[in-house]
Each structure stands twice: as C-alpha cells, then as structure tokens.
Motif scaffolding. Structure first.
Motif, PDB file in Angstrom:
ATOM      1  N   ASP A   1      35.140  29.087  30.942  1.00 10.96           N
ATOM      2  CA  ASP A   1      35.507  29.284  29.436  1.00 10.96           C
ATOM      3  C   ASP A   1      35.570  30.760  29.339  1.00 10.96           C
ATOM      4  OD1 ASP A   1      35.745  26.484  28.967  1.00 10.96           O
ATOM      5  OD2 ASP A   1      33.681  26.691  28.008  1.00 10.96           O
ATOM      6  N   LYS A   2      34.559  31.357  29.745  1.00  7.81           N
ATOM      7  CA  LYS A   2      34.402  32.746  29.747  1.00  7.81           C
ATOM      8  C   LYS A   2      35.552  33.678  30.549  1.00  7.81           C
ATOM      9  CE  LYS A   2      29.425  33.181  29.101  1.00  7.81           C
ATOM     10  NZ  LYS A   2      28.356  33.899  29.188  1.00  7.81           N
ATOM     11  N   LEU A   3      35.791  33.392  31.552  1.00 11.49           N
ATOM     12  CA  LEU A   3      36.957  33.808  32.423  1.00 11.49           C
ATOM     13  C   LEU A   3      38.171  33.513  31.693  1.00 11.49           C
ATOM     14  CD1 LEU A   3      38.022  34.884  35.067  1.00 11.49           C
ATOM     15  CD2 LEU A   3      37.984  32.612  36.031  1.00 11.49           C
ATOM     16  N   GLU A   4      38.627  32.441  31.195  1.00  9.54           N
ATOM     17  CA  GLU A   4      39.624  32.132  30.759  1.00  9.54           C
ATOM     18  C   GLU A   4      39.801  32.770  29.309  1.00  9.54           C
ATOM     19  OE1 GLU A   4      42.304  30.450  31.883  1.00  9.54           O
ATOM     20  OE2 GLU A   4      41.260  30.099  33.588  1.00  9.54           O
ATOM     21  N   PHE A   5      38.701  33.024  28.480  1.00 12.86           N
ATOM     22  CA  PHE A   5      38.974  33.770  27.556  1.00 12.86           C
ATOM     23  C   PHE A   5      39.199  34.973  27.537  1.00 12.86           C
ATOM     24  CE2 PHE A   5      37.199  36.242  23.831  1.00 12.86           C
ATOM     25  CZ  PHE A   5      37.418  35.623  22.849  1.00 12.86           C
ATOM     26  N   ILE A   6      38.705  35.907  28.746  1.00 11.58           N
ATOM     27  CA  ILE A   6      39.165  37.294  28.808  1.00 11.58           C
ATOM     28  C   ILE A   6      40.499  37.270  29.347  1.00 11.58           C
ATOM     29  CG2 ILE A   6      38.676  39.088  30.587  1.00 11.58           C
ATOM     30  CD1 ILE A   6      36.343  38.872  28.639  1.00 11.58           C
ATOM     31  N   LYS A   7      40.916  36.474  29.997  1.00 10.47           N
ATOM     32  CA  LYS A   7      42.381  36.331  30.547  1.00 10.47           C
ATOM     33  C   LYS A   7      43.130  36.266  29.419  1.00 10.47           C
ATOM     34  CE  LYS A   7      42.195  34.239  35.311  1.00 10.47           C
ATOM     35  NZ  LYS A   7      42.157  32.911  35.998  1.00 10.47           N
ATOM     36  N   LYS A   8      42.771  35.430  28.522  1.00 12.88           N
ATOM     37  CA  LYS A   8      43.810  35.297  27.395  1.00 12.88           C
ATOM     38  C   LYS A   8      43.875  36.302  26.569  1.00 12.88           C
ATOM     39  CE  LYS A   8      42.892  33.379  23.250  1.00 12.88           C
ATOM     40  NZ  LYS A   8      41.876  32.871  22.385  1.00 12.88           N
TER      41      LYS A   8
ATOM     42  N   LYS B   1      42.887  45.651  26.346  1.00  8.83           N
ATOM     43  CA  LYS B   1      42.111  46.277  26.905  1.00  8.83           C
ATOM     44  C   LYS B   1      40.747  45.898  26.976  1.00  8.83           C
ATOM     45  CE  LYS B   1      45.583  48.776  28.783  1.00  8.83           C
ATOM     46  NZ  LYS B   1      46.174  48.323  29.962  1.00  8.83           N
ATOM     47  N   VAL B   2      40.271  45.066  27.704  1.00 11.98           N
ATOM     48  CA  VAL B   2      38.913  44.607  27.693  1.00 11.98           C
ATOM     49  C   VAL B   2      37.809  45.062  28.445  1.00 11.98           C
ATOM     50  CG1 VAL B   2      37.651  42.145  27.677  1.00 11.98           C
ATOM     51  CG2 VAL B   2      40.126  42.351  27.016  1.00 11.98           C
ATOM     52  N   ILE B   3      36.725  45.364  27.704  1.00  5.12           N
ATOM     53  CA  ILE B   3      35.453  45.600  28.326  1.00  5.12           C
ATOM     54  C   ILE B   3      34.636  44.220  28.344  1.00  5.12           C
ATOM     55  CG2 ILE B   3      33.335  47.009  28.503  1.00  5.12           C
ATOM     56  CD1 ILE B   3      34.915  49.116  27.081  1.00  5.12           C
ATOM     57  N   MET B   4      34.178  43.982  29.437  1.00  4.90           N
ATOM     58  CA  MET B   4      33.378  42.735  29.370  1.00  4.90           C
ATOM     59  C   MET B   4      31.826  43.089  29.890  1.00  4.90           C
ATOM     60  SD  MET B   4      32.629  39.478  29.275  1.00  4.90           S
ATOM     61  CE  MET B   4      31.130  38.673  29.480  1.00  4.90           C
ATOM     62  N   LEU B   5      30.790  42.972  28.961  1.00  8.03           N
ATOM     63  CA  LEU B   5      29.538  43.189  29.242  1.00  8.03           C
ATOM     64  C   LEU B   5      28.610  42.000  29.592  1.00  8.03           C
ATOM     65  CD1 LEU B   5      29.879  45.619  26.580  1.00  8.03           C
ATOM     66  CD2 LEU B   5      28.077  46.217  28.177  1.00  8.03           C
ATOM     67  N   GLY B   6      28.002  41.632  30.613  1.00  6.51           N
ATOM     68  CA  GLY B   6      27.492  40.444  30.980  1.00  6.51           C
ATOM     69  C   GLY B   6      26.137  40.806  31.952  1.00  6.51           C
ATOM     70  N   ASP B   7      25.519  39.874  32.124  1.00  4.41           N
ATOM     71  CA  ASP B   7      24.391  40.017  33.165  1.00  4.41           C
ATOM     72  C   ASP B   7      24.237  39.096  34.261  1.00  4.41           C
ATOM     73  OD1 ASP B   7      23.166  37.947  31.312  1.00  4.41           O
ATOM     74  OD2 ASP B   7      21.375  38.492  32.227  1.00  4.41           O
ATOM     75  N   GLY B   8      24.548  37.876  34.129  1.00  2.00           N
ATOM     76  CA  GLY B   8      24.268  36.696  34.933  1.00  2.00           C
ATOM     77  C   GLY B   8      25.572  36.323  35.632  1.00  2.00           C
ATOM     78  N   LEU B   9      25.245  35.357  36.765  1.00  2.00           N
ATOM     79  CA  LEU B   9      26.349  34.899  37.626  1.00  2.00           C
ATOM     80  C   LEU B   9      27.236  34.147  36.731  1.00  2.00           C
ATOM     81  CD1 LEU B   9      24.955  32.925  40.857  1.00  2.00           C
ATOM     82  CD2 LEU B   9      26.397  35.058  40.586  1.00  2.00           C
ATOM     83  N   ASN B  10      26.663  33.691  35.399  1.00  2.00           N
ATOM     84  CA  ASN B  10      27.579  32.936  34.673  1.00  2.00           C
ATOM     85  C   ASN B  10      28.632  33.750  34.027  1.00  2.00           C
ATOM     86  OD1 ASN B  10      25.559  34.390  33.255  1.00  2.00           O
ATOM     87  ND2 ASN B  10      26.049  32.895  31.385  1.00  2.00           N
ATOM     88  N   ASP B  11      28.438  35.234  33.996  1.00  4.17           N
ATOM     89  CA  ASP B  11      29.677  36.024  33.418  1.00  4.17           C
ATOM     90  C   ASP B  11      30.372  36.490  34.697  1.00  4.17           C
ATOM     91  OD1 ASP B  11      28.413  36.166  31.044  1.00  4.17           O
ATOM     92  OD2 ASP B  11      26.712  37.261  31.951  1.00  4.17           O
ATOM     93  N   ALA B  12      30.228  36.236  35.900  1.00  2.16           N
ATOM     94  CA  ALA B  12      30.851  36.950  36.992  1.00  2.16           C
ATOM     95  C   ALA B  12      32.371  36.947  36.862  1.00  2.16           C
ATOM     96  CB  ALA B  12      30.294  36.329  38.340  1.00  2.16           C
ATOM     97  N   GLY B  13      32.868  35.508  36.470  1.00  5.49           N
ATOM     98  CA  GLY B  13      34.346  35.700  36.379  1.00  5.49           C
ATOM     99  C   GLY B  13      34.728  36.431  35.326  1.00  5.49           C
ATOM    100  N   ALA B  14      34.306  36.445  34.064  1.00 12.09           N
ATOM    101  CA  ALA B  14      34.679  37.333  32.963  1.00 12.09           C
ATOM    102  C   ALA B  14      34.472  38.776  33.668  1.00 12.09           C
ATOM    103  CB  ALA B  14      33.979  37.088  31.894  1.00 12.09           C
ATOM    104  N   LEU B  15      33.465  39.112  34.243  1.00  5.64           N
ATOM    105  CA  LEU B  15      33.347  40.619  34.613  1.00  5.64           C
ATOM    106  C   LEU B  15      34.559  40.879  35.585  1.00  5.64           C
ATOM    107  CD1 LEU B  15      29.624  40.750  35.345  1.00  5.64           C
ATOM    108  CD2 LEU B  15      30.762  41.851  33.488  1.00  5.64           C
TER     109      LEU B  15
ATOM    110  N   ALA C   1      37.489  39.636  35.635  1.00  4.26           N
ATOM    111  CA  ALA C   1      38.817  39.581  34.863  1.00  4.26           C
ATOM    112  C   ALA C   1      38.840  40.798  34.020  1.00  4.26           C
ATOM    113  CB  ALA C   1      39.107  38.257  34.385  1.00  4.26           C
ATOM    114  N   GLY C   2      37.927  41.313  33.399  1.00  5.35           N
ATOM    115  CA  GLY C   2      38.131  42.378  32.345  1.00  5.35           C
ATOM    116  C   GLY C   2      38.699  43.673  33.047  1.00  5.35           C
TER     117      GLY C   2
END
Lengths: 810, 62
Positions: free
Chosen positions: A678-685, A692-706, A708-709
């Motif tokens: 979901d996070k990955l798709e959200f950033i893509k959207k 222009k997106v900055i994504m801040l995250g910390d875990g493996l679960n954010d890896a996709g979003a990180l 994609a941003g």
C-alpha cells in the motif's frame, strides 16, 4: 508501585554499563553479565589487556552468549568460498564488516588478534568502513574458527551475502586519484614550459621554444587520452539517449582545446593552449573528487538480504543441518529460534508462534500463531523454538516480492543534476550558434581565421565554471549535512530535497522513538493482591495496551476471571475473586464523563493514552501510556505544514489517530493499516500526480516507498544499524531539523544559480574577445584558471557562510 | 641556453619521479583509508612488552 532498583555505582569493566550487583567479578574487576566476563577472560588469557588501557570500558555489552552452532554454516564450502576474497595453497584473505567497532581500542585489539591464534597472520582495520581484513593460514584455522575468535572477543562480524558494491566504488576512487595526479602533474609542468610563450621570448631562443611546445604535447597526451575519457563517454551516453548534459559542451571544449593546440604546434603557427587544457581537466577532476564524499560505514543499497540470516537450520531426515538461505525450497522444515527471522513464507508446524512483525508492518505488538497458521517472511519469532514448513522460496515471499517492483531497478543515480542539465542544454545551443555565426562571418574574410575563431569560441566558452560550481557547492553541502547527521548517498539528492513539495512520514520508529511506549501508574498505591487482580483481568485481552500493562506487572499471581467482556474502544471488565474490575476509558469506568475528568480527556490528546482502573466501582488510579514521539516532532510538523503537503502512512492501527490529528490539523492525510505494498502504491500515486515526494521511514516495510519516492530518507537511531535501501540516512535525534535541511538545500541551489551568472559573465568576456579573432594564449591561460578559482571559492565560502548563519555549522 | 635544456630535463625527471611515487601510493591503497592510520600510529608496536605498552599509552592519553 513499581520500585526501581537502587542504582549501583559499579560499572562493568568491559562495557561500562551499570552492573546489577557485584557478584560477577574477577579480582577487582566487576562485570555486568557473564558475556562481558567471558570476553575479559579470553583477552586476559591471551595477554591482550592493553585493550582496557587505551580507552576505559571499550567493550560492547555482550547481549547473548554465542551458541556454538551459530556459525556452523561457515563450514559449508560454497558459502565460505563466496566470502573469501583471495586464496592460495597456504593463505586465505577475508574482509568482515564489524558493526561494534567504535574506538581506538577496537582497532588495537582487532589488529592484535593474532595473539589469540597465531594462524591469523595479518589483520588490518579500516575504521571508517568498520571493516577488518584478515589473512589466515587455512590449513591451521578454518573460516568458522576465525569468525568464532572474533566473536569471542566481542566483535561479531556481520555476515551477509550482499554484493560487494563498495569494492567497485573504491576502484573508481583510485582511478580518480590517478587522474587528478596526472592532470595536476601535466598542468604544473606545462605552465612552466609555457613561460617562453607568455613572455614572447626573442628569436634566438626559438629552438628551445619549439622543444618546449613538443614537450607540452607529450605531457598533455595522457591528460587527453586518460584523464578526459569519462567526459567523452558520459557525453556520448547521454547523446545516445537524446539528452544533452553538461559533459557535452565540456567535451567539445576539451576536444577543441586539444585539437587546436596540437594543430598550432605541429604547423608551427603558435604555442597552443595546452596549459589551459590541462588546467581545466585538473580543476574538473578536483571537483569530482570533492563531490565524492562517501560514508563508507553506511550502506544505502541494502535490500532484504542484509536483514535476513545467511543460513537457516533445516530438519532433513530428522537431522538438523544448516543451509544457505537461497537453498530453501518450499516444503523444507525450518527450525526458528528465539529472535530469529522467518526467512520465507511458511506454515507453523509445531511450537507456539509469537511473531513480531514490526519489520513488515510497523505494528509492534507480537502476534500469536498456532500450528497450521500462515507466517509471513520477515516476522521475528520471540519466545520458544518453532518449527515451520516453508511454502514459498525466499525471493517469492510476500515481503521480499516488494523488491521485484520496478522502483528498485530505476536508475536515478546520474551524477549530474537536473538543473545544470537544463542550463547546459541551452548553453550548448547558444554556444554552437555563436561559434558557427562567428565562423560564418570570418569565412568571408579567410578560412584560417574562421576556423581559429570557431575553435577559440569553443575553447573560451567551455563551461568549466559551470561544471565546477555544481560539484563544489553540492559537495560542500553534503559535508555540512553529514556534520548534522544527515547522510546523503549522492550530491544530486540535495537538489531533489530542495524541490520536494510533499512529505510522507511513517509513524512507528520514524515519528515515534523505536523503543516503544512507556507505561506509568498514577493514583492510589496498589497492594500485591490488587496487582494480581489487575493482571488477571489484563491477561485475557490481546489489546496492545493490556499487553503493556502486563509487562509491568511481573511476578504476581493470576486468578480465574468471570464475565469477561471487552468493549471495542472503551476497555475491558470482569469479575475477579468476587470483585468487579474495570480497565479502560473514563466513560467505561465511571459510567459518565464528569467535569473533573474532562481535563484528563484533553490531556490524552497528543501523545498520551490514559487507561483508568476501578475496583468495585471505585476509581483507584490510571495507567498513563506515553507514545514516545521524538522530541521536537510537533514543532517540525507545524513548520512543515505551511509549505508542504504532509501525509502519514502507518502500518499500525488507528489508535493514535486522534493524537496525530491534533498535530496535523485534519485526518484526510492520515492513513493507517498500510501494508508495505500500500505504501509503495501510495507514493507512486503521488508521483503520478507530479508531486515531488520525500518519504521518511525506518523499516523494511517502508523499503518500497523509500525506493519509489524522489528522496527516500531512512530514520535510524543508531546510524550504523541496518537501514533499508534509501537515498539518505538521518539520525533520529536530528529529524526535527528536517525543515532547516530542506531550506538549506534550497539555499545551495540558489548559490549555484548565482555562480552560474558569474561564470556566464566570464564566458561573455571570453567570447567577446574570441569572436574578434584575437585570443592570445596568455589571455586564455589567465582567464581559464581565474574563472575556475573564483567559482570554486565563491560556492564553497557561500555555502559555508549560509550554513553558519542557519546554525548548521559552528 | 643549452643549460636550460639540461635543467628542464632534470626537473621533469624529478617531477615524473614524484608522480610515479604518488601513483604507487594510490595503488598500494594508501588513499583508500585516510583515517585509521592516524589512530594506528598512536598505538604501540605489536611486539613490545605488555607492561611497557600500558604505561606508554597512558602517557599518550593523559
């Protein structure tokens, strides 16, 4: 109610942490745990106690005693071969990454490791990269033993099977040093040999002038054929893609400079501009070197493999064996111990699963699984040993599939920033137009002048100042950021930071501190019996808050309960030992919200949750849960809110929604229960909407979003810890300064623009002279370095100056 | 003026010597890690006696 143990003044001799008591000791040295004591013993036996003399308490707390089987996988030939860098009939050489390396004692100990086992003949530390290279006699000691020796002295290597990308990097860095060395050498000598040209010496020294000219040609050959090649290849590559980058006009200038000089010297018509040519290359390469500030101990490319263990225990024919992770096939029976990761999607076969999915979902409370249930890869088993049956390969598992997304393959690593590319595109067209126009004009007079004017324009207008301002300004910004614990992978990230208009936060571990929420009890003291009552009630609930309450009610009895009810969003109640107990919001406990409790409700708005306790209708007190948000986060959000669109993507449940709404203003932008996909798709959207997106995250679960941003920033409390692949790593304590960092990136871009204006002025002067056909070598020799040096000085001093004004530098 | 030719050739030779020295130092990895050697030089020789080691290091640190 919760007594803290009286603080003992005894510090561990090994790691410096407080000792719980003075029971563990040798002679007059005390230790906090058996682990530290064992390490001390090993060092003492091997005459390595200097370790404790270089720095006091240099050790790292030994968290768990290494199990003897932990490194059994290193006996596997194929696996150890992939780790060993060099091997002949006698010796093997291997390099390990050692995260716990932190002081000069560490260097000393690791370089004296041969005292423990003389079969290790050499060890060399690279402190910044936190690596140690070991050479050992493989007939006398095995790789596994080497690793076990390191572990026994408290320096457990981190063994992952990642590609050693850093190796290529250091190769490139070396070649850059070669190039700078050669270009500098040629530049200096050609300058000296060009003196007769500058001074226009008289006729009788002509033969010497000729000799010097040919020497100049000789000296500039390696510069043209070795040092400048990367500009040609870069220009050619981007041309093939239909893009004109700054390397294109640079290459034109380089070729024109060299070709024209060569022609003049061979034809005997002039002295050429070899000095300008080599000087240009020297400055350009210096800029590249300056720009390449690498943070060797940090790794921006990590994927799931570095989180996962290298090997796993499988049960085959009733025997336990360790196999490399990649060899797991579906159907394999895996043995997962306490704190081990589940490497592939699996079905729980036996044992009690207590899976911590914080890696995958950000939800921090462990999930209970019973045999037959499905467990996803990335979960961490806490508690006893479980046996699972893999149903998918490692790379095809739910979480690891994330890495098959194309965001991970996108190459946005080009060295040249978007901005200077746009400028250089127009620049090139104007340059060519001017050069051709001037040449066309002179063509009516004579051919020779036309050609020389054409090349002169290309030479003078060569955008060296343009090409220099970017690396120096960005390189300096990179250094300034790193002083503030923001580490960028690349200089181009600065530009992307400055252009961002949307910021997306992960919640757990990013906005909140990683170390979970705290619980405190306020109110009437509870007797041991009453504690038992509370515990009996809370045990029945799986709600995270109940679980947290249980954590602080250690060691009291549990009674059976009757009439247990759980009301969603309100709380739990039951009868214990004939007493009616309620645990929950004031509404549940008191029936109505009284005036005196109204302020309590407000208090629980931002970063606190309050759970009331009543026994037989009497309110005894309250449990206060503070979700530890990082200090200064509220202020940061307030500032960012005005200029950016903010979102929260949390893998956690909605329990914090009201608190976050208080800070964010509304809850349209708060998303909960988000899976990694979901996070990955959200950033893509967002990116499809041209944000222009900055994504801040910390875990493996954010890896996709990180990935994609536009900019993915990993937040880490300890930057040498594992962070998912990202463009930047920021230390958690510095997160509140994010707003300043973004603003400073903007300042840097403005400085670059300013320096562009200056270099354009130089170019105009140069072109003005060149089109008239009067470009003397002396003029070129002065103009070129002067413009380069002014641009370098201006960009570096200005970035430093503004950093100081903004408090980013002292 | 021919003396200039001799001088120039000597100066070039010396410069080339330094260039080669630089290239070799890069090649041998001296530029790969510019931090650890600065710490290492403050630590004592591997072969000295342990006690001497201790006192020396204490002096350096104080």
């Amino acid at each position: 109610m919760f007594e803290t143990s009286s603080t003992s003044a005894i510090k561990c001799y090994h790691c410096g942490e407080d000792c719980p008591d003075d029971k563990i000791s040798i002679e007059d040295h005390h230790f906090c745990c058996e682990g530290c004591k064992i390490v001390y013993q090993v060092l003492h036996q091997n005459d390595l106690c200097t370790y404790y003399a270089i720095e006091s308490t240099p050790g790292t707390k030994v968290k768990e005693l290494p199990s003897t089987k932990k490194f059994a996988f290193l006996d596997d030939e194929g696996l150890s071969a992939s780790l060993i860098k060099f091997r002949d009939s006698k010796i093997s050489r291997v390099t390990f990454y050692i995260p716990s390396m932190h002081c000069s004692s560490c260097i000393w100990l690791l370089e004296n490791i041969y005292k423990v086992n003389p079969a290790i003949t050499e060890s060399k530390v690279n402190f910044l990269a936190k690596t140690v290279s070991l050479t050992y006699l493989h007939n006398e000691v095995s790789l596994r033993q080497v690793v076990e020796i390191l572990t026994s002295v408290g320096y457990e290597p981190q063994i992952t099977l990642e590609d050693t990308e850093a190796k290529n990097d250091s190769k490139y860095l070396r070649s850059l040093y070669y190039k700078v060395g050669i270009a500098g050498f040629s530049f200096g000598n050609i300058m000296m040999l060009s003196f007769p040209e500058y001074l226009a010496l008289d006729a009788d020294s002509d033969s010497i002038a000729y000799l010097f000219r040919y020497l100049n040609v000789l000296l500039s050959l390696p510069v043209f054929f070795y040092c400048s090649t990367e500009y040609f290849t870069s220009a050619y590559k981007s041309l093939k893609k239909g893009v004109i980058n700054i390397d294109f006009p640079l290459s034109l200038g380089i070729i024109a400079l060299f070709g024209r000089s060569l022609y003049e010297i061979v034809s005997g018509t002039g002295g050429g501009y070899m000095d300008s040519f080599t000087g240009l290359l020297f400055f350009l390469l210096l800029g590249k070197l300056f720009q390449r500030k690498t943070f060797e101990a940090l790794n921006f490319e990590r994927n799931y493999r570095s989180y996962f263990p290298v090997s796993v225990t499988v049960i085959r024919k009733n025997e336990e064996t360790t196999i490399p992770l990649a060899n797991i096939k579906s159907g394999d029976r895996l043995l997962i111990r306490h704190n081990e990761l589940i490497p592939a999607d699996a079905i729980l076969f036996s044992g009690e699963g207590n899976i911590d999915y914080s890696f995958v979902t950000g939800e921090s409370t462990p999930v209970v699984k019973v045999p037959g249930e499905r467990i996803y890869a990335g979960g961490k088993q806490t508690g006893g040993v479980i046996e699972v049956e893999a149903v998918k390969d490692v790379s095809q598992s739910y979480l690891t599939q994330l890495w098959n997304d194309k965001s991970f393959k996108e190459e946005h690593n080009s060295n040249i920033t978007e901005f200077s590319n746009i400028v250089s595109k127009y620049f090139t067209f104007i340059l060519l137009a001017v050069a051709l126009g001037a040449a066309g004009y002179w063509l009516t007079v004579d051919y020779g002048t036309a050609l020389s004017v054409f090349t002169a324009v290309l030479i003078v207008a060569c955008p060296c100042a343009l090409a220099l301002s970017t690396p120096f300004a960005l390189g300096n910004t990179l250094r300034i950021f790193s002083r503030n614990n923001l580490y960028l992978k690349h200089t181009t990230i600065v530009e992307r930071l400055a252009k961002a208009d949307t910021i997306v936060f992960d919640k757990t571990g990013t906005l909140t501190e990683t170390g979970q929420m705290t619980v405190e009890y306020e109110g009437e003291m509870l007797s041991g019996y009453e504690k038992s009552l509370v515990k009996s009630l809370a045990t029945n609930s799986l709600h995270p808050l109940s679980r947290r309450i249980l954590d602080i009610l250690n060691g009291v009895r549990v009674f059976p309960v009757k009439n247990y009810t759980e009301k969603a969003g309100l709380g739990i109640s039951a009868e214990v030992e004939g007493k009616s107990l309620k645990l929950g919001s004031i509404k549940l406990v008191n029936g109505v919200v009284t005036k005196e409790h109204l302020h309590e409700k407000e208090e629980s708005s931002w970063n606190k949750t309050i759970v009331f306790l009543s026994i037989d209708g009497m309110i005894k007190g309250k449990f206060v849960f503070s979700n530890v948000y990082r200090e200064g986060i509220g202020g940061l959000i307030d500032k960012l809110k005005k200029n950016f669109k903010l979102f929260i993507l949390s893998g956690d449940n909605e329990s914090e929604k009201t608190k976050l709404r208080a800070v964010f203003g509304n809850d349209d932008n708060l998303y909960f229960n988000q899976s990694p996909f979901d996070k990955l798709e959200f950033i893509k959207k967002l990116k499809n909407e041209k944000k222009k997106v900055i994504m801040l995250g910390d875990g493996l679960n954010d890896a996709g979003a990180l990935a994609a941003g536009d900019v993915g920033i990993s937040v880490a409390d300890d930057i040498s810890n594992f962070t998912p692949a990202s463009d930047a790593i920021i230390k958690g304590t510095n997160l509140p300064k994010l707003y300043q960092y973004i603003n400073f990136s903007k300042t840097t871009l403005n400085i670059i623009k300013f320096s562009f204006v200056i270099s354009a002025m130089y170019n105009l002067i140069g072109i003005g002279v060149a089109v008239t056909g009067n470009l003397s070598p002396l003029f070129a020799a002065i103009l070129m370095p002067v413009s380069s040096v002014t641009v370098i000085v201006i960009t570096v001093t200005m970035t430093t100056f503004f950093a100081k004004r903004r408090g980013l530098l002292k | 003026m021919s003396v200039i030719v001799v001088l120039i050739s000597f100066s070039l030779l010396i410069a080339i010597g330094f260039l080669i020295a630089f290239l070799m130092s890069v090649r041998s990895g001296q530029f790969d890690d510019k931090y650890t050697p600065s710490v290492r030089i403050l630590l004592d020789d591997k072969k000295t006696d342990n006690n001497i080691n201790n006192s020396n290091i204490n002096k350096e640190n104080s």
